[in-house]
Design a protein around this motif. Sequence first.
Motif, PDB file in Angstrom:
ATOM      1  N   LYS A 121       0.818  -1.212   0.000  1.00  0.00           N
ATOM      2  CA  LYS A 121       0.000   0.000   0.000  1.00  0.00           C
ATOM      3  C   LYS A 121       0.850   1.259   0.000  1.00  0.00           C
ATOM      4  O   LYS A 121       0.390   2.320  -0.407  1.00  0.00           O
ATOM      5  CB  LYS A 121      -0.948  -0.016   1.206  1.00  0.00           C
ATOM      6  N   ASN A 122       2.086   1.190   0.498  1.00  0.00           N
ATOM      7  CA  ASN A 122       2.968   2.359   0.525  1.00  0.00           C
ATOM      8  C   ASN A 122       4.294   1.985  -0.132  1.00  0.00           C
ATOM      9  O   ASN A 122       5.270   1.673   0.548  1.00  0.00           O
ATOM     10  CB  ASN A 122       3.186   2.843   1.956  1.00  0.00           C
ATOM     11  N   PRO A 123       4.356   2.003  -1.471  1.00  0.00           N
ATOM     12  CA  PRO A 123       5.587   1.572  -2.158  1.00  0.00           C
ATOM     13  C   PRO A 123       6.803   2.406  -1.803  1.00  0.00           C
ATOM     14  O   PRO A 123       7.923   1.895  -1.794  1.00  0.00           O
ATOM     15  CB  PRO A 123       5.226   1.709  -3.638  1.00  0.00           C
ATOM     16  N   SER A 124       6.625   3.696  -1.516  1.00  0.00           N
ATOM     17  CA  SER A 124       7.776   4.551  -1.209  1.00  0.00           C
ATOM     18  C   SER A 124       8.526   4.064   0.013  1.00  0.00           C
ATOM     19  O   SER A 124       9.753   4.185   0.095  1.00  0.00           O
ATOM     20  CB  SER A 124       7.308   5.994  -1.004  1.00  0.00           C
ATOM     21  N   ALA A 125       7.818   3.496   0.990  1.00  0.00           N
ATOM     22  CA  ALA A 125       8.469   3.000   2.200  1.00  0.00           C
ATOM     23  C   ALA A 125       9.396   1.829   1.893  1.00  0.00           C
ATOM     24  O   ALA A 125      10.413   1.629   2.568  1.00  0.00           O
ATOM     25  CB  ALA A 125       7.421   2.592   3.225  1.00  0.00           C
ATOM     26  N   ILE A 126       9.068   1.054   0.870  1.00  0.00           N
ATOM     27  CA  ILE A 126       9.912  -0.098   0.502  1.00  0.00           C
ATOM     28  C   ILE A 126      11.185   0.367  -0.178  1.00  0.00           C
ATOM     29  O   ILE A 126      12.291  -0.072   0.146  1.00  0.00           O
ATOM     30  CB  ILE A 126       9.131  -1.039  -0.427  1.00  0.00           C
ATOM     31  N   PHE A 127      11.031   1.267  -1.138  1.00  0.00           N
ATOM     32  CA  PHE A 127      12.178   1.703  -1.929  1.00  0.00           C
ATOM     33  C   PHE A 127      13.068   2.680  -1.172  1.00  0.00           C
ATOM     34  O   PHE A 127      14.110   3.086  -1.684  1.00  0.00           O
ATOM     35  CB  PHE A 127      11.702   2.326  -3.233  1.00  0.00           C
ATOM     36  N   LEU A 128      12.676   3.085   0.047  1.00  0.00           N
ATOM     37  CA  LEU A 128      13.481   4.004   0.850  1.00  0.00           C
ATOM     38  C   LEU A 128      14.052   3.318   2.080  1.00  0.00           C
ATOM     39  O   LEU A 128      14.263   3.956   3.106  1.00  0.00           O
ATOM     40  CB  LEU A 128      12.630   5.208   1.283  1.00  0.00           C
ATOM     41  N   SER A 129      14.270   2.027   2.011  1.00  0.00           N
ATOM     42  CA  SER A 129      14.840   1.307   3.154  1.00  0.00           C
ATOM     43  C   SER A 129      16.341   1.568   3.211  1.00  0.00           C
ATOM     44  O   SER A 129      17.177   0.730   2.871  1.00  0.00           O
ATOM     45  CB  SER A 129      14.571  -0.198   3.010  1.00  0.00           C
ATOM     46  N   ARG A 130      16.701   2.772   3.634  1.00  0.00           N
ATOM     47  CA  ARG A 130      18.095   3.198   3.659  1.00  0.00           C
ATOM     48  C   ARG A 130      18.715   2.870   5.012  1.00  0.00           C
ATOM     49  O   ARG A 130      18.044   2.801   6.040  1.00  0.00           O
ATOM     50  CB  ARG A 130      18.195   4.692   3.395  1.00  0.00           C
ATOM     51  N   SER A 131      20.027   2.722   5.019  1.00  0.00           N
ATOM     52  CA  SER A 131      20.744   2.483   6.265  1.00  0.00           C
ATOM     53  C   SER A 131      20.837   3.789   7.057  1.00  0.00           C
ATOM     54  O   SER A 131      20.828   4.888   6.489  1.00  0.00           O
ATOM     55  CB  SER A 131      22.144   1.944   5.986  1.00  0.00           C
ATOM     56  N   GLU A 132      20.933   3.678   8.379  1.00  0.00           N
ATOM     57  CA  GLU A 132      21.012   4.873   9.218  1.00  0.00           C
ATOM     58  C   GLU A 132      22.339   5.600   9.041  1.00  0.00           C
ATOM     59  O   GLU A 132      22.422   6.810   9.211  1.00  0.00           O
ATOM     60  CB  GLU A 132      20.816   4.469  10.679  1.00  0.00           C
ATOM     61  N   GLU A 133      23.369   4.871   8.659  1.00  0.00           N
ATOM     62  CA  GLU A 133      24.678   5.497   8.456  1.00  0.00           C
ATOM     63  C   GLU A 133      24.717   6.181   7.091  1.00  0.00           C
ATOM     64  O   GLU A 133      24.339   5.603   6.067  1.00  0.00           O
ATOM     65  CB  GLU A 133      25.781   4.438   8.546  1.00  0.00           C
ATOM     66  N   GLN A 134      25.177   7.425   7.068  1.00  0.00           N
ATOM     67  CA  GLN A 134      25.264   8.156   5.822  1.00  0.00           C
ATOM     68  C   GLN A 134      26.382   7.604   4.945  1.00  0.00           C
ATOM     69  O   GLN A 134      27.492   7.372   5.417  1.00  0.00           O
ATOM     70  CB  GLN A 134      25.511   9.646   6.098  1.00  0.00           C
ATOM     71  N   THR A 135      26.064   7.407   3.681  1.00  0.00           N
ATOM     72  CA  THR A 135      27.043   6.909   2.720  1.00  0.00           C
ATOM     73  C   THR A 135      27.033   7.817   1.500  1.00  0.00           C
ATOM     74  O   THR A 135      25.993   8.366   1.113  1.00  0.00           O
ATOM     75  CB  THR A 135      26.724   5.468   2.299  1.00  0.00           C
ATOM     76  N   SER A 136      28.177   7.950   0.879  1.00  0.00           N
ATOM     77  CA  SER A 136      28.275   8.782  -0.318  1.00  0.00           C
ATOM     78  C   SER A 136      27.692   8.043  -1.518  1.00  0.00           C
ATOM     79  O   SER A 136      27.656   6.814  -1.561  1.00  0.00           O
ATOM     80  CB  SER A 136      29.744   9.131  -0.590  1.00  0.00           C
ATOM     81  N   GLY A 137      27.259   8.813  -2.500  1.00  0.00           N
ATOM     82  CA  GLY A 137      26.736   8.236  -3.735  1.00  0.00           C
ATOM     83  C   GLY A 137      25.282   7.834  -3.673  1.00  0.00           C
ATOM     84  O   GLY A 137      24.813   7.104  -4.549  1.00  0.00           O
ATOM     85  N   SER A 138      24.541   8.292  -2.689  1.00  0.00           N
ATOM     86  CA  SER A 138      23.131   7.931  -2.549  1.00  0.00           C
ATOM     87  C   SER A 138      22.285   9.193  -2.484  1.00  0.00           C
ATOM     88  O   SER A 138      22.605  10.133  -1.743  1.00  0.00           O
ATOM     89  CB  SER A 138      22.910   7.094  -1.288  1.00  0.00           C
ATOM     90  N   SER A 139      21.215   9.219  -3.272  1.00  0.00           N
ATOM     91  CA  SER A 139      20.270  10.329  -3.248  1.00  0.00           C
ATOM     92  C   SER A 139      18.857   9.793  -3.430  1.00  0.00           C
ATOM     93  O   SER A 139      18.663   8.695  -3.949  1.00  0.00           O
ATOM     94  CB  SER A 139      20.587  11.356  -4.350  1.00  0.00           C
ATOM     95  N   VAL A 140      17.882  10.581  -3.006  1.00  0.00           N
ATOM     96  CA  VAL A 140      16.473  10.203  -3.101  1.00  0.00           C
ATOM     97  C   VAL A 140      15.798  11.107  -4.116  1.00  0.00           C
ATOM     98  O   VAL A 140      15.959  12.334  -4.077  1.00  0.00           O
ATOM     99  CB  VAL A 140      15.769  10.311  -1.738  1.00  0.00           C
ATOM    100  N   MET A 141      15.066  10.512  -5.037  1.00  0.00           N
ATOM    101  CA  MET A 141      14.359  11.275  -6.067  1.00  0.00           C
ATOM    102  C   MET A 141      12.871  10.942  -5.993  1.00  0.00           C
ATOM    103  O   MET A 141      12.469   9.923  -5.423  1.00  0.00           O
ATOM    104  CB  MET A 141      14.898  10.926  -7.455  1.00  0.00           C
ATOM    105  N   VAL A 142      12.068  11.812  -6.576  1.00  0.00           N
ATOM    106  CA  VAL A 142      10.617  11.607  -6.634  1.00  0.00           C
ATOM    107  C   VAL A 142      10.233  11.445  -8.097  1.00  0.00           C
ATOM    108  O   VAL A 142      10.330  12.395  -8.880  1.00  0.00           O
ATOM    109  CB  VAL A 142       9.851  12.792  -6.005  1.00  0.00           C
TER     110      VAL A 142
END
Length: 458
Positions: free
Chosen positions: A279-300
């Motif tokens: 029901k909430n696809p965005s929650a699945i595709f945003l399962s990011r780690s709590e530690e910040q890593t380079s090379g990762s961004s979120v788009m809409v």
Amino acid sequence: MAKAPKTAYVCSDCGEEYAKWMGQCRSCLSWNTISEVRLVSAKQEKNARFSGYAGETSGRVQVLSEIDLQEVPRFSSGFNELDRVLGGGIVPGSAILIGGHPGAGKSTLLLQVMCGLANEVPVLYVTGEESLQQVAMRANRLGLPTDKLKMLSETSVEHICNLADQEKPRLMVIDSIQVMHLSDIQSSPGSVAQVRECASFLTRYAKTHQVAIIMVGHVTKDGTLAGPKVLEHAIDASLLLEGESDSRFRTLRSQKNRFGAVNELGVFAMTEQGLREVKNPSAIFLSRSEEQTSGSSVMVIWEGTRPLLVEIQALVDHSMLANPRRVAVGLEQNRLSLLLAVLHRHGGLQMSDQDVFVNVVGGVKVSETSADLALLLALVSSFRNRPLPQDLVVFGEVGLAGEIRPVPSGQERISEAAKHGFKRAIIPHGNAPKKAIKGMEVFTVKKLSDALDVLSNF
């Protein structure tokens, strides 16, 4: 002495007909796509009309303004995600084609739909690939109600339609169209002639009897629907069920829909009890780690009629090869090369000696250009080894001159990001919100250099 049946030569890609066989189609320039098909005689066509399968809906000419514009009635499939992809539900008399790779879950999804609808409306499930015992075993394994679902194991389209006249179902599933055959066609099941004529026969039956028919179709190794291209022109809706073998998530996308939006997306999860809606696809595709890593961004991105938040990852590393690698998973390869050239010319960052790897998390395939800016910022983050803020969301199209172009539905994209807790956004100047969004700091940019300046201040 019986007359020899008339034949023609038809291209399976574009449907162009020829009087004799040719190696290359002159219309679409494809090679080895022309095959022989048998033409239906006028007598057979006349008999088909008297049988009620010719598809005649009206015998008089009407003015367009006099046609009744009442809303098309629909009934729910029992799955909100499937109803969304279909444009709001199943339309009586429509012909729907669902394709996908083996094991994607086509038969499982349709079996769940039919078992759920059997308690409300008359339905008929026709299987030509599996025995009735195999279907019953799957239904019992999934724990589905089986006491009212009517089954038929048959491959003759004429026999199927005759039995459907007696049962009068509102929804009928044909699994699959590649194994069906008509007695008038001499070629074997699965050939271009059989698939085209069987699909046309079933589509005419659906229109004349107001029966919704869902046909299961196979796909080729490159992911396109198998069979002649005219198959997709004859039906009302074409859906494609996709999913990696090592992932439990499945995406259902509409490639054609006469009753709804094209490119609408539905997300399912494969479980022990079959396919379940997400029901909430965005929650699945945003399962990011709590530690910040380079090379990762979120788009809409915009899928059909709703926004979807997706994470994109980039890895830039020094190459030991003469020709550095450019690998894109979930994005177009040529688009990546184009954006790298823009980044060099208008951003001052040269990656000609670097290997570049790009991946869209979750197996989503992004085709729209709103992901350009997010991709470039992920590349810059990996190249400089500087993580982007966790609460930052980015979208925007990048032109060849380095300009940031606006994208459709910008306000809805920002609102969706704010719902998921994002505090900052880098968007095109043309998508600047008219009213301030509570809890969201919006940075509008006109050029790629402006976006890089904003990024350097984080």
